[in-house]
Design a protein around this motif. Sequence first.
Motif, PDB file in Angstrom:
ATOM      1  N   LEU A  28       0.673 -14.475  37.156  1.00  0.00           N
ATOM      2  CA  LEU A  28      -0.085 -13.735  38.153  1.00  0.00           C
ATOM      3  C   LEU A  28      -1.305 -13.041  37.539  1.00  0.00           C
ATOM      4  N   PHE A  29      -1.352 -12.965  36.217  1.00  0.00           N
ATOM      5  CA  PHE A  29      -2.434 -12.251  35.542  1.00  0.00           C
ATOM      6  C   PHE A  29      -3.451 -13.187  34.908  1.00  0.00           C
ATOM      7  N   GLY A  30      -3.398 -14.467  35.262  1.00  0.00           N
ATOM      8  CA  GLY A  30      -4.414 -15.398  34.798  1.00  0.00           C
ATOM      9  C   GLY A  30      -3.991 -16.188  33.575  1.00  0.00           C
ATOM     10  N   THR A  31      -4.973 -16.772  32.930  1.00  0.00           N
ATOM     11  CA  THR A  31      -4.741 -17.593  31.750  1.00  0.00           C
ATOM     12  C   THR A  31      -4.378 -16.713  30.553  1.00  0.00           C
ATOM     13  N   SER A  32      -3.906 -17.343  29.489  1.00  0.00           N
ATOM     14  CA  SER A  32      -3.574 -16.583  28.280  1.00  0.00           C
ATOM     15  C   SER A  32      -4.773 -15.797  27.753  1.00  0.00           C
ATOM     16  N   PRO A  33      -5.980 -16.388  27.680  1.00  0.00           N
ATOM     17  CA  PRO A  33      -7.144 -15.610  27.238  1.00  0.00           C
ATOM     18  C   PRO A  33      -7.457 -14.438  28.165  1.00  0.00           C
ATOM     19  N   GLU A  34      -7.258 -14.629  29.475  1.00  0.00           N
ATOM     20  CA  GLU A  34      -7.513 -13.544  30.419  1.00  0.00           C
ATOM     21  C   GLU A  34      -6.516 -12.404  30.231  1.00  0.00           C
ATOM     22  N   LEU A  55      -7.174  -1.538  38.977  1.00  0.00           N
ATOM     23  CA  LEU A  55      -6.508  -2.307  40.030  1.00  0.00           C
ATOM     24  C   LEU A  55      -5.388  -3.162  39.453  1.00  0.00           C
ATOM     25  N   LYS A  56      -5.642  -3.784  38.305  1.00  0.00           N
ATOM     26  CA  LYS A  56      -4.626  -4.649  37.694  1.00  0.00           C
ATOM     27  C   LYS A  56      -3.456  -3.843  37.144  1.00  0.00           C
ATOM     28  N   VAL A  57      -3.749  -2.704  36.530  1.00  0.00           N
ATOM     29  CA  VAL A  57      -2.667  -1.860  36.024  1.00  0.00           C
ATOM     30  C   VAL A  57      -1.820  -1.352  37.195  1.00  0.00           C
ATOM     31  N   ASP A  58      -2.486  -0.979  38.270  1.00  0.00           N
ATOM     32  CA  ASP A  58      -1.789  -0.537  39.483  1.00  0.00           C
ATOM     33  C   ASP A  58      -0.871  -1.650  39.986  1.00  0.00           C
ATOM     34  N   ALA A  59      -1.376  -2.879  40.028  1.00  0.00           N
ATOM     35  CA  ALA A  59      -0.582  -4.016  40.494  1.00  0.00           C
ATOM     36  C   ALA A  59       0.624  -4.251  39.588  1.00  0.00           C
ATOM     37  N   LEU A  60       0.427  -4.138  38.285  1.00  0.00           N
ATOM     38  CA  LEU A  60       1.537  -4.323  37.345  1.00  0.00           C
ATOM     39  C   LEU A  60       2.629  -3.286  37.584  1.00  0.00           C
ATOM     40  N   LEU A  61       2.235  -2.057  37.844  1.00  0.00           N
ATOM     41  CA  LEU A  61       3.217  -1.015  38.136  1.00  0.00           C
ATOM     42  C   LEU A  61       3.987  -1.325  39.415  1.00  0.00           C
ATOM     43  N   GLN A  62       3.293  -1.787  40.434  1.00  0.00           N
ATOM     44  CA  GLN A  62       3.973  -2.128  41.682  1.00  0.00           C
ATOM     45  C   GLN A  62       4.998  -3.235  41.454  1.00  0.00           C
ATOM     46  N   LEU A  63       4.622  -4.251  40.697  1.00  0.00           N
ATOM     47  CA  LEU A  63       5.542  -5.349  40.394  1.00  0.00           C
ATOM     48  C   LEU A  63       6.757  -4.844  39.626  1.00  0.00           C
ATOM     49  N   GLN A  64       6.514  -3.951  38.662  1.00  0.00           N
ATOM     50  CA  GLN A  64       7.612  -3.398  37.880  1.00  0.00           C
ATOM     51  C   GLN A  64       8.542  -2.542  38.740  1.00  0.00           C
ATOM     52  N   PHE A  65       7.969  -1.730  39.614  1.00  0.00           N
ATOM     53  CA  PHE A  65       8.802  -0.884  40.465  1.00  0.00           C
ATOM     54  C   PHE A  65       9.707  -1.727  41.370  1.00  0.00           C
ATOM     55  N   LEU A  66       9.214  -2.873  41.813  1.00  0.00           N
ATOM     56  CA  LEU A  66      10.025  -3.735  42.663  1.00  0.00           C
ATOM     57  C   LEU A  66      11.269  -4.236  41.937  1.00  0.00           C
ATOM     58  N   LEU A  67      11.179  -4.383  40.627  1.00  0.00           N
ATOM     59  CA  LEU A  67      12.351  -4.808  39.859  1.00  0.00           C
ATOM     60  C   LEU A  67      13.503  -3.816  39.999  1.00  0.00           C
ATOM     61  N   LEU A 116      -3.462  -7.646  49.397  1.00  0.00           N
ATOM     62  CA  LEU A 116      -3.917  -6.556  48.535  1.00  0.00           C
ATOM     63  C   LEU A 116      -3.592  -6.838  47.073  1.00  0.00           C
ATOM     64  N   LEU A 117      -2.366  -7.303  46.788  1.00  0.00           N
ATOM     65  CA  LEU A 117      -2.009  -7.612  45.412  1.00  0.00           C
ATOM     66  C   LEU A 117      -2.819  -8.785  44.881  1.00  0.00           C
ATOM     67  N   ARG A 118      -3.059  -9.779  45.734  1.00  0.00           N
ATOM     68  CA  ARG A 118      -3.874 -10.919  45.308  1.00  0.00           C
ATOM     69  C   ARG A 118      -5.272 -10.448  44.917  1.00  0.00           C
ATOM     70  N   HIS A 119      -5.794  -9.508  45.674  1.00  0.00           N
ATOM     71  CA  HIS A 119      -7.112  -8.956  45.363  1.00  0.00           C
ATOM     72  C   HIS A 119      -7.076  -8.201  44.039  1.00  0.00           C
ATOM     73  N   ARG A 120      -6.070  -7.367  43.844  1.00  0.00           N
ATOM     74  CA  ARG A 120      -5.994  -6.570  42.614  1.00  0.00           C
ATOM     75  C   ARG A 120      -5.802  -7.443  41.378  1.00  0.00           C
ATOM     76  N   LEU A 121      -5.094  -8.562  41.563  1.00  0.00           N
ATOM     77  CA  LEU A 121      -4.845  -9.462  40.452  1.00  0.00           C
ATOM     78  C   LEU A 121      -5.902 -10.562  40.351  1.00  0.00           C
ATOM     79  N   THR A 122      -6.911 -10.521  41.239  1.00  0.00           N
ATOM     80  CA  THR A 122      -7.983 -11.527  41.315  1.00  0.00           C
ATOM     81  C   THR A 122      -7.413 -12.926  41.383  1.00  0.00           C
TER      82      THR A 122
END
Length: 205
Positions: A118-124, A163-175, A193-199
């Motif tokens: 969800l966070f892109g390629t390895s370089p990204e 935005l990406k850090v926020d999205a990561l936290l949301q994903l973690q909280f869901l766990l 919204l998550l798709r936007h934050r994660l581009t």
Amino acid sequence: MLYRYSDMSEDFDTTILKWFESYETIQPAFELYLSSKIGAHKFLTGIFLSLVQSLETLHRRTSDDIEMETDEFEQLHSAIVEATPLEKRDFMKSKLKYANEISLRTRLKRLIHPFRELFGTSPEVKSFVQNVVDVRNYLTHYDKAEESRAKQIIDRDLYDICLKVDALLQLQFLLFTGMDVDRIKSMASKNRLLRHRLTLDESDT
């Protein structure tokens, strides 16, 4: 909304119970996250630091990860202290107290790992982690050697990073609701919204 009742209707009771069971452990991290959402910080750098501290606190409170095996570290610790002049040993012990903890960089990689696609390629992903670490270190430690690069990131990319850090936290909280990773990733891929934050979809930007 991140998810709706229909997403959890079949296991609503279990989901709520799991969250409350986890809340005492993750509460400080969750409160740091909420502080970034309710206007407690007037500047973007404050929001960034609150989000990153939330991630770091979350991982510290839910993981026993260390840099090296405890026995190996204790041997190294003893060797360093014994090699230190007697009058400096208390100082050295205080410096070594948290030396076996993993770095922010490693914590970020491990938090991202379940959701890495969800966070892109390895370089990204590598670039994202590097930028978070560089800006955090500059803002908290004021490393003059990092000033030029950190300021460029802050001026150009800090909003998107938040935005990406926020999205990561949301994903973690869901766990902590007991949802498995595949279910969370499926929900994230369908959430605008998550798709936007994660581009994930540039048309959403």
